[in-house]
Motif scaffolding. Structure first.
Motif, PDB file in Angstrom:
ATOM      1  N   VAL A   4       0.558  -0.966   0.427  1.00  0.00           N
ATOM      2  CA  VAL A   4      -0.234   0.617   0.358  1.00  0.00           C
ATOM      3  C   VAL A   4       0.416   1.258  -0.090  1.00  0.00           C
ATOM      4  O   VAL A   4       1.551   0.911   0.782  1.00  0.00           O
ATOM      5  N   VAL A   5       1.013   1.763  -0.825  1.00  0.00           N
ATOM      6  CA  VAL A   5       1.258   3.479  -0.910  1.00  0.00           C
ATOM      7  C   VAL A   5       0.129   4.833  -0.954  1.00  0.00           C
ATOM      8  O   VAL A   5      -0.315   4.419  -1.836  1.00  0.00           O
ATOM      9  N   GLY A   6       1.296   5.944  -0.403  1.00  0.00           N
ATOM     10  CA  GLY A   6       0.868   6.956  -0.832  1.00  0.00           C
ATOM     11  C   GLY A   6       1.251   7.520   0.051  1.00  0.00           C
ATOM     12  O   GLY A   6       2.748   7.391   0.892  1.00  0.00           O
ATOM     13  N   LYS A   7       0.893   8.786  -0.130  1.00  0.00           N
ATOM     14  CA  LYS A   7       1.602   9.901   0.553  1.00  0.00           C
ATOM     15  C   LYS A   7       1.580   9.891   2.231  1.00  0.00           C
ATOM     16  O   LYS A   7       0.039   9.230   2.946  1.00  0.00           O
ATOM     17  N   ALA A   8       2.289  10.928   3.017  1.00  0.00           N
ATOM     18  CA  ALA A   8       2.229  10.316   4.670  1.00  0.00           C
ATOM     19  C   ALA A   8       0.612  11.087   5.243  1.00  0.00           C
ATOM     20  O   ALA A   8       0.179  12.062   4.700  1.00  0.00           O
ATOM     21  N   GLY A   9       0.250  10.110   6.067  1.00  0.00           N
ATOM     22  CA  GLY A   9      -0.956  10.937   6.869  1.00  0.00           C
ATOM     23  C   GLY A   9      -2.353  10.374   5.850  1.00  0.00           C
ATOM     24  O   GLY A   9      -3.354  10.909   6.352  1.00  0.00           O
ATOM     25  N   VAL A  10      -2.556   9.930   4.480  1.00  0.00           N
ATOM     26  CA  VAL A  10      -3.900   9.679   4.312  1.00  0.00           C
ATOM     27  C   VAL A  10      -4.816   8.473   4.569  1.00  0.00           C
ATOM     28  O   VAL A  10      -5.555   8.613   4.243  1.00  0.00           O
ATOM     29  N   GLY A  11      -3.806   7.953   5.443  1.00  0.00           N
ATOM     30  CA  GLY A  11      -4.836   6.535   5.930  1.00  0.00           C
ATOM     31  C   GLY A  11      -4.333   5.823   5.967  1.00  0.00           C
ATOM     32  O   GLY A  11      -4.821   4.045   5.975  1.00  0.00           O
ATOM     33  N   LYS A  12      -3.751   5.304   5.031  1.00  0.00           N
ATOM     34  CA  LYS A  12      -2.942   3.525   4.616  1.00  0.00           C
ATOM     35  C   LYS A  12      -2.640   2.964   5.783  1.00  0.00           C
ATOM     36  O   LYS A  12      -3.501   0.935   5.970  1.00  0.00           O
ATOM     37  N   THR A  13      -1.916   2.869   6.726  1.00  0.00           N
ATOM     38  CA  THR A  13      -1.835   2.211   8.286  1.00  0.00           C
ATOM     39  C   THR A  13      -2.870   1.496   8.250  1.00  0.00           C
ATOM     40  O   THR A  13      -3.484   0.426   8.249  1.00  0.00           O
ATOM     41  N   ARG A  14      -3.590   2.581   8.727  1.00  0.00           N
ATOM     42  CA  ARG A  14      -5.745   2.231   9.433  1.00  0.00           C
ATOM     43  C   ARG A  14      -6.283   1.938   8.754  1.00  0.00           C
ATOM     44  O   ARG A  14      -7.017   0.753   8.983  1.00  0.00           O
ATOM     45  N   LEU A  15      -5.921   1.327   6.756  1.00  0.00           N
ATOM     46  CA  LEU A  15      -6.963   0.979   6.204  1.00  0.00           C
ATOM     47  C   LEU A  15      -6.550  -0.829   6.414  1.00  0.00           C
ATOM     48  O   LEU A  15      -6.930  -1.638   5.807  1.00  0.00           O
ATOM     49  N   LYS A  54      -1.626 -20.573  10.804  1.00  0.00           N
ATOM     50  CA  LYS A  54      -2.099 -19.195   9.865  1.00  0.00           C
ATOM     51  C   LYS A  54      -1.827 -17.627  10.486  1.00  0.00           C
ATOM     52  O   LYS A  54      -2.452 -17.525  10.955  1.00  0.00           O
ATOM     53  N   TYR A  55      -0.407 -17.427   9.640  1.00  0.00           N
ATOM     54  CA  TYR A  55      -0.508 -15.751   9.979  1.00  0.00           C
ATOM     55  C   TYR A  55      -0.388 -14.621   8.622  1.00  0.00           C
ATOM     56  O   TYR A  55      -0.387 -15.429   7.781  1.00  0.00           O
ATOM     57  N   LEU A  56      -0.737 -14.042   9.441  1.00  0.00           N
ATOM     58  CA  LEU A  56      -0.813 -12.376   8.256  1.00  0.00           C
ATOM     59  C   LEU A  56      -0.002 -11.278   9.097  1.00  0.00           C
ATOM     60  O   LEU A  56      -0.009 -11.332  10.446  1.00  0.00           O
ATOM     61  N   PHE A  57       1.356 -10.673   8.541  1.00  0.00           N
ATOM     62  CA  PHE A  57       1.811  -9.162   9.696  1.00  0.00           C
ATOM     63  C   PHE A  57       1.508  -8.682   8.255  1.00  0.00           C
ATOM     64  O   PHE A  57       2.310  -8.460   6.938  1.00  0.00           O
ATOM     65  N   LEU A  58       1.543  -6.864   9.047  1.00  0.00           N
ATOM     66  CA  LEU A  58       1.162  -6.070   8.027  1.00  0.00           C
ATOM     67  C   LEU A  58       2.380  -5.306   9.376  1.00  0.00           C
ATOM     68  O   LEU A  58       2.677  -5.704   9.646  1.00  0.00           O
ATOM     69  N   ILE A  59       3.593  -4.876   7.925  1.00  0.00           N
ATOM     70  CA  ILE A  59       4.087  -4.967   8.015  1.00  0.00           C
ATOM     71  C   ILE A  59       4.045  -2.786   7.654  1.00  0.00           C
ATOM     72  O   ILE A  59       4.576  -2.734   6.994  1.00  0.00           O
ATOM     73  N   ASP A  60       4.483  -1.865   8.369  1.00  0.00           N
ATOM     74  CA  ASP A  60       4.242  -0.497   8.182  1.00  0.00           C
ATOM     75  C   ASP A  60       5.853   0.096   8.564  1.00  0.00           C
ATOM     76  O   ASP A  60       6.774  -0.818   8.704  1.00  0.00           O
ATOM     77  N   ASP A  61       5.661   0.727   7.202  1.00  0.00           N
ATOM     78  CA  ASP A  61       7.112   1.213   7.015  1.00  0.00           C
ATOM     79  C   ASP A  61       7.856   0.178   6.474  1.00  0.00           C
ATOM     80  O   ASP A  61       9.584   0.642   7.626  1.00  0.00           O
ATOM     81  N   ALA A  62       7.530  -0.733   5.711  1.00  0.00           N
ATOM     82  CA  ALA A  62       8.494  -1.907   5.057  1.00  0.00           C
ATOM     83  C   ALA A  62       9.938  -0.992   5.003  1.00  0.00           C
ATOM     84  O   ALA A  62      10.802  -2.162   4.775  1.00  0.00           O
ATOM     85  N   ASN A  63       9.985   0.168   4.315  1.00  0.00           N
ATOM     86  CA  ASN A  63      11.175   0.796   3.937  1.00  0.00           C
ATOM     87  C   ASN A  63      11.798   0.840   5.527  1.00  0.00           C
ATOM     88  O   ASN A  63      13.420   1.501   5.047  1.00  0.00           O
ATOM     89  N   GLU A  64      11.363   0.729   6.240  1.00  0.00           N
ATOM     90  CA  GLU A  64      12.459   1.377   7.492  1.00  0.00           C
ATOM     91  C   GLU A  64      13.180   0.366   7.725  1.00  0.00           C
ATOM     92  O   GLU A  64      13.482   0.543   8.838  1.00  0.00           O
TER      93      GLU A  64
END
Length: 83
Positions: A4-15, A54-64
């Motif tokens: 999921v990509v987009g500008k900071a603050g648009v709600g990527k993590t929340r979504l 069964k696991y689902l990993f949400l990786i926030d700010d993966a680039n870091e």
């Protein structure tokens, strides 16, 4: 893998959290959110990935994250071993 990509603050993590939560409930996955804490990603998930399930990993700010590529490669091999 979904990115999921987009500008900071648009709600990527929340979504992403909402979708991951709903998916986890519907398909009985354990959902974990990983945020960069200046540790290697393998240290963050080591306690969970060794257990069957069964696991689902949400990786926030993966680039870091430190070691994401290595984690991805190891995870794929572990998943293939479970099949």
């Amino acid at each position: 893998m979904v990115v999921v990509v987009g500008k900071a603050g648009v709600g990527k993590t929340r979504l992403s959290l909402e979708v991951a939560k709903d998916f986890g409930i519907k398909y009985e996955y354990k959902v974990f959110c990983i945020k960069s804490m200046d540790l290697s990603i393998s240290e963050d998930v080591a306690a969970y990935i060794d257990k069957p399930g069964k696991y689902l990993f949400l990786i926030d700010d993966a680039n870091e994250l430190v070691g994401l590529k290595l984690f991805w490669n190891i995870s794929i091999w572990k998943i293939l071993d479970m099949i």
